[in-house]
Design a protein around this motif. Structure first.
Motif, PDB file in Angstrom:
ATOM      1  N   PRO A 385       4.876  80.616 -15.808  1.00  0.00           N
ATOM      2  CA  PRO A 385       3.433  80.878 -15.945  1.00  0.00           C
ATOM      3  C   PRO A 385       2.731  79.897 -16.870  1.00  0.00           C
ATOM      4  N   ASN A 386       3.464  79.328 -17.831  1.00  0.00           N
ATOM      5  CA  ASN A 386       2.838  78.399 -18.772  1.00  0.00           C
ATOM      6  C   ASN A 386       2.368  77.121 -18.095  1.00  0.00           C
ATOM      7  N   GLN A 387       2.909  76.842 -16.899  1.00  0.00           N
ATOM      8  CA  GLN A 387       2.492  75.651 -16.157  1.00  0.00           C
ATOM      9  C   GLN A 387       1.217  75.886 -15.359  1.00  0.00           C
ATOM     10  N   MET A 388       0.756  77.135 -15.304  1.00  0.00           N
ATOM     11  CA  MET A 388      -0.436  77.464 -14.523  1.00  0.00           C
ATOM     12  C   MET A 388      -1.634  77.839 -15.379  1.00  0.00           C
ATOM     13  N   ILE A 389      -1.386  78.467 -16.499  1.00  0.00           N
ATOM     14  CA  ILE A 389      -2.469  79.039 -17.310  1.00  0.00           C
ATOM     15  C   ILE A 389      -3.273  77.946 -18.003  1.00  0.00           C
ATOM     16  N   CYS A 390      -4.593  78.018 -17.858  1.00  0.00           N
ATOM     17  CA  CYS A 390      -5.451  76.988 -18.458  1.00  0.00           C
ATOM     18  C   CYS A 390      -6.665  77.586 -19.172  1.00  0.00           C
ATOM     19  N   ASN A 391      -6.716  78.908 -19.300  1.00  0.00           N
ATOM     20  CA  ASN A 391      -7.821  79.558 -20.001  1.00  0.00           C
ATOM     21  C   ASN A 391      -7.286  80.393 -21.156  1.00  0.00           C
ATOM     22  N   THR A 392      -8.164  80.725 -22.073  1.00  0.00           N
ATOM     23  CA  THR A 392      -7.766  81.503 -23.252  1.00  0.00           C
ATOM     24  C   THR A 392      -7.710  82.994 -22.955  1.00  0.00           C
ATOM     25  N   MET A 393      -8.700  83.490 -22.182  1.00  0.00           N
ATOM     26  CA  MET A 393      -8.819  84.923 -21.932  1.00  0.00           C
ATOM     27  C   MET A 393      -8.291  85.278 -20.532  1.00  0.00           C
ATOM     28  N   ILE A 394      -7.744  86.479 -20.433  1.00  0.00           N
ATOM     29  CA  ILE A 394      -7.131  86.923 -19.182  1.00  0.00           C
ATOM     30  C   ILE A 394      -8.147  86.957 -18.039  1.00  0.00           C
ATOM     31  N   PHE A 395      -9.296  87.541 -18.250  1.00  0.00           N
ATOM     32  CA  PHE A 395     -10.303  87.644 -17.184  1.00  0.00           C
ATOM     33  C   PHE A 395     -10.671  86.255 -16.671  1.00  0.00           C
ATOM     34  N   ASP A 396     -10.915  85.335 -17.596  1.00  0.00           N
ATOM     35  CA  ASP A 396     -11.341  83.983 -17.206  1.00  0.00           C
ATOM     36  C   ASP A 396     -10.251  83.266 -16.413  1.00  0.00           C
ATOM     37  N   GLU A 397      -8.978  83.512 -16.755  1.00  0.00           N
ATOM     38  CA  GLU A 397      -7.883  82.863 -16.031  1.00  0.00           C
ATOM     39  C   GLU A 397      -7.829  83.332 -14.585  1.00  0.00           C
ATOM     40  N   VAL A 398      -7.944  84.646 -14.381  1.00  0.00           N
ATOM     41  CA  VAL A 398      -7.889  85.201 -13.024  1.00  0.00           C
ATOM     42  C   VAL A 398      -9.128  84.807 -12.221  1.00  0.00           C
ATOM     43  N   ALA A 399     -10.246  84.653 -12.913  1.00  0.00           N
ATOM     44  CA  ALA A 399     -11.509  84.306 -12.235  1.00  0.00           C
ATOM     45  C   ALA A 399     -11.660  82.813 -11.967  1.00  0.00           C
ATOM     46  N   TYR A 400     -10.777  82.003 -12.520  1.00  0.00           N
ATOM     47  CA  TYR A 400     -10.945  80.551 -12.512  1.00  0.00           C
ATOM     48  C   TYR A 400     -11.124  79.972 -11.113  1.00  0.00           C
ATOM     49  N   GLY A 401     -10.247  80.322 -10.182  1.00  0.00           N
ATOM     50  CA  GLY A 401     -10.325  79.780  -8.830  1.00  0.00           C
ATOM     51  C   GLY A 401     -11.577  80.219  -8.096  1.00  0.00           C
ATOM     52  N   LEU A 402     -11.966  81.480  -8.291  1.00  0.00           N
ATOM     53  CA  LEU A 402     -13.170  82.002  -7.636  1.00  0.00           C
ATOM     54  C   LEU A 402     -14.416  81.280  -8.145  1.00  0.00           C
ATOM     55  N   ARG A 403     -14.473  81.049  -9.431  1.00  0.00           N
ATOM     56  CA  ARG A 403     -15.634  80.366 -10.010  1.00  0.00           C
ATOM     57  C   ARG A 403     -15.705  78.916  -9.551  1.00  0.00           C
ATOM     58  N   ASN A 404     -14.546  78.270  -9.417  1.00  0.00           N
ATOM     59  CA  ASN A 404     -14.537  76.896  -8.892  1.00  0.00           C
ATOM     60  C   ASN A 404     -15.019  76.840  -7.450  1.00  0.00           C
ATOM     61  N   ALA A 405     -14.800  77.934  -6.724  1.00  0.00           N
ATOM     62  CA  ALA A 405     -15.250  78.014  -5.333  1.00  0.00           C
ATOM     63  C   ALA A 405     -16.694  78.504  -5.236  1.00  0.00           C
ATOM     64  N   LYS A 406     -17.374  78.649  -6.387  1.00  0.00           N
ATOM     65  CA  LYS A 406     -18.792  79.044  -6.458  1.00  0.00           C
ATOM     66  C   LYS A 406     -19.039  80.447  -5.896  1.00  0.00           C
ATOM     67  N   ILE A 407     -18.100  81.360  -6.094  1.00  0.00           N
ATOM     68  CA  ILE A 407     -18.274  82.751  -5.660  1.00  0.00           C
ATOM     69  C   ILE A 407     -19.247  83.448  -6.595  1.00  0.00           C
ATOM     70  N   ASP A 408     -20.087  84.306  -6.038  1.00  0.00           N
ATOM     71  CA  ASP A 408     -21.053  85.066  -6.833  1.00  0.00           C
ATOM     72  C   ASP A 408     -20.334  85.847  -7.936  1.00  0.00           C
ATOM     73  N   GLU A 409     -20.924  85.856  -9.155  1.00  0.00           N
ATOM     74  CA  GLU A 409     -20.260  86.447 -10.312  1.00  0.00           C
ATOM     75  C   GLU A 409     -19.998  87.948 -10.153  1.00  0.00           C
ATOM     76  N   LYS A 410     -20.841  88.637  -9.427  1.00  0.00           N
ATOM     77  CA  LYS A 410     -20.614  90.066  -9.188  1.00  0.00           C
ATOM     78  C   LYS A 410     -19.353  90.273  -8.358  1.00  0.00           C
ATOM     79  N   GLU A 411     -19.189  89.446  -7.324  1.00  0.00           N
ATOM     80  CA  GLU A 411     -17.989  89.533  -6.499  1.00  0.00           C
ATOM     81  C   GLU A 411     -16.758  89.085  -7.285  1.00  0.00           C
ATOM     82  N   VAL A 412     -16.949  88.079  -8.137  1.00  0.00           N
ATOM     83  CA  VAL A 412     -15.846  87.620  -8.989  1.00  0.00           C
ATOM     84  C   VAL A 412     -15.317  88.781  -9.823  1.00  0.00           C
ATOM     85  N   LYS A 413     -16.212  89.506 -10.449  1.00  0.00           N
ATOM     86  CA  LYS A 413     -15.817  90.629 -11.311  1.00  0.00           C
ATOM     87  C   LYS A 413     -15.070  91.697 -10.520  1.00  0.00           C
TER      88      LYS A 413
END
Length: 569
Positions: A385-413
């Motif tokens: 997992p240490n080779q994949m994680i690039c964020n400090t907070m858990i929520f932001d790490e899981v949301a990272y790919g969705l945000r890069n794909a420009k998904i609406d923040e409500k759907e991201v949550k």
């Protein structure tokens, strides 16, 4: 007379980042020369107990500590980490966090160098330990270039080279192939018997550890010791299942057949298990009733054609490999450490480019597609997992790919919360990743891929470091995705996972496909298991015990287990 070497008395510990204690009023004595297995769910506190023993608590991980913890009669809070390391040798769960040398030889020699051991004696000791763990040929190689299982073996050698009173193993089997895991347990057992050391093993793979005898099993639940008993006594009770711990396969099969397990049957080891004539008859009838071979008619989704690959242009890692992944299947890729399993996955997602051959997805070559383009259709969860994680907070790490794909923040949550619940991490959604255990980090990376809903999902060792409850939650979710049409590929050393969930398996040996077919065939074929560094499961031994053909019996178990699992959905 028993001589206590470790004594917890009304011991409580709370990490600085937490409101509630992780360990609560622990009373536990471990005697000199005992071999003890500690089990429990992820987050139950078992690794925290290990950290207390080796001094990481309180000297690295701060927090509030009360009560008493003595090792060899001295309070650990009065000792330093260097002092404790002379008594307690530790193999960490995360091998990457343990390496200090530039190459394997230096790493194994580290403690000897600190003790100013004479050079010729040091070289002799390092060679001996490297040979014991089958790493003699890698002494000049960087630990960072090794597979997960090879890293574990180097870490094991680094502990064994030092003469300590207590050997602490934190999930030593997590990244090892079955045969190497068996060798590791043999080695631990041999050393314990030879040296008289006290051995403490913290591990999810209960059946694999019990391949060699242990004196006691200690069950931790929510920071408390809820059971402390001899293996036969504990396995004859229902407390392991109640607390989410996986039983050995042979006991599950016996219970499926309606056999009542008692302590006097010696249930902790398959070779010692005593079944009555009526029990054997019951088991045979049950197996015959479940002898139905599944029929799969799935179309080709992805095909690898004559793939060749080498990292350095000299040593071939993937050699003329042709294979198929079918649409909607659950496929296992198995084989010994270094066989090329993870490398094959890297070729599929584009992390590495094949030297020869082609990869077709839906009949179209994706050879020239970028990693981003492939990532829209093929997602991968890496082994570490240490080779994949690039964020400090858990929520932001899981949301990272969705945000890069420009998904609406409500759907991201919504999608992030759904993935976190599936992976048993919802309560930690606002935590920093640094506060998680290695197994919990693993679940964060799985969640980060689950939210993307790829066409093909590849998971490299998805169950390594996972307790049975979270393993089941994740696998049940993956199975539901699979039944909805999601194609799932799992690179795994967990033969239980392959048997219970996978339709088909590819067995790699030295970079080539050695076997392709049904999981029930693999683990009963001595030639395949030997070549692929696997081991026959306890279902094989149980089948012989009742005079049944092992492959048919294993398939009956698979059919029954899946049927019962689906009835409870």
């Amino acid at each position: 007379m028993k001589e206590p070497i470790i004594e917890f008395k009304d011991f409580t510990f709370r990490y600085e980042a937490q409101k509630q204690p992780t360990l609560k009023h622990i009373d536990l004595t471990i005697n000199k020369g005992e071999k003890v297995l500690i089990v429990g769910l992820s987050g139950s506190g078992k690794s925290t107990i290990g950290n207390c023993l080796n001094g990481l608590i309180p000297f690295v991980y701060g927090g509030d500590m009360s009560g008493s913890l003595k090792i060899k009669g001295r309070e650990t809070r009065e000792l330093s980490i260097p002092e404790l390391s002379k008594t307690v040798g530790t193999v960490l769960q995360d091998a990457d966090g343990q390496f200090v040398g530039l190459n394997v030889g230096e790493d194994i020699a580290f403690s000897l160098e600190n003790d100013n051991v004479e050079l010729s004696a040091m070289k002799k000791a390092v060679t001996k330990m490297a040979k014991l763990v089958d790493m003699e040929a890698y002494l000049e190689q960087s630990p960072l270039e090794l597979s997960g299982g090879q890293k574990q073996r180097v870490a094991l050698a680094g502990v064994l080279v030092d003469d300590v009173d207590i050997l602490l193993f934190d999930e030593p089997l997590a990244n090892l192939d079955p045969a190497t895991g068996k060798t590791a347990i043999d080695l631990i057992d041999q050393i314990q018997k030879t040296t008289g050391s006290t051995v403490i093993i913290i591990e999810h793979r209960l059946e694999d550890v019990l391949y060699r005898p242990v004196d006691r099993i200690i069950l931790i639940d929510e920071g408390r010791v809820v059971a402390d008993a001899a293996p036969d006594q504990l396995l004859a009770s229902d407390i392991l299942i109640q607390k989410g711990i996986r039983e050995p396969l042979y006991l599950s099969a016996c219970k499926f057949a309606g056999i009542n397990i008692k302590e006097q049957m010696h249930p902790s080891v398959i070779t010692a298990l005593q079944l009555s004539v009526s029990d054997k008859d019951r088991l045979r009838r049950w197996a015959i009733a479940h002898q139905v071979n599944p029929a799969l008619h799935l179309k080709e989704l992805l095909k690898g054609e004559k793939l060749h690959f080498s990292y350095d242009g000299k040593k071939t890692i993937i050699n003329d490999v042709t294979f198929m992944i079918k649409s909607g299947e659950m496929l296992a890729i198995i084989g010994k450490n270094g066989a090329g399993k993870s490398t094959l996955a890297k070729l599929l997602v584009g992390f590495e480019k094949e030297d020869q051959g082609d990869i077709l997805l839906g009949g179209r070559s994706i050879k020239e597609d970028s990693i981003f383009e492939r990532g829209q259709k093929i997602g991968i969860v890496l082994q570490n997992p240490n080779q994949m994680i690039c964020n400090t907070m858990i929520f932001d790490e899981v949301a990272y790919g969705l945000r890069n794909a420009k998904i609406d923040e409500k759907e991201v949550k919504e999608r992030v919360y759904e993935a976190l619940k599936i992976c048993g991490l919802y309560e930690f959604r606002n935590w920093p990743i640094s506060a998680l255990s290695y197994g919990q980090k693993k679940r964060v990376t799985i969640a980060s891929i689950l939210v993307m809903k790829p066409q093909i999902m590849i998971l490299d060792e998805p169950t390594a470091g996972q307790d049975y409850r979270h393993y089941t939650e994740i696998m049940d979710f993956l199975e539901k995705l699979n039944k909805g049409g999601q194609t799932i590929v799992m690179i795994t050393h967990d033969m239980h996972l392959m048997l219970e969930y996978c339709d088909r398996c590819l067995t790699l040996v030295d970079g080539q496909i050695y076997f392709e077919g049904m999981p029930s065939k693999v683990l009963v074929d001595e030639k395949i298991t030997l070549k692929a560094n696997l081991k026959k499961t306890s279902l094989y031994d149980l089948a012989l015990m009742i005079d049944m053909e092992p492959e048919a019996f294993t398939q009956s178990y698979i059919n029954a287990e899946r049927s019962m699992r689906h009835e409870t959905d």
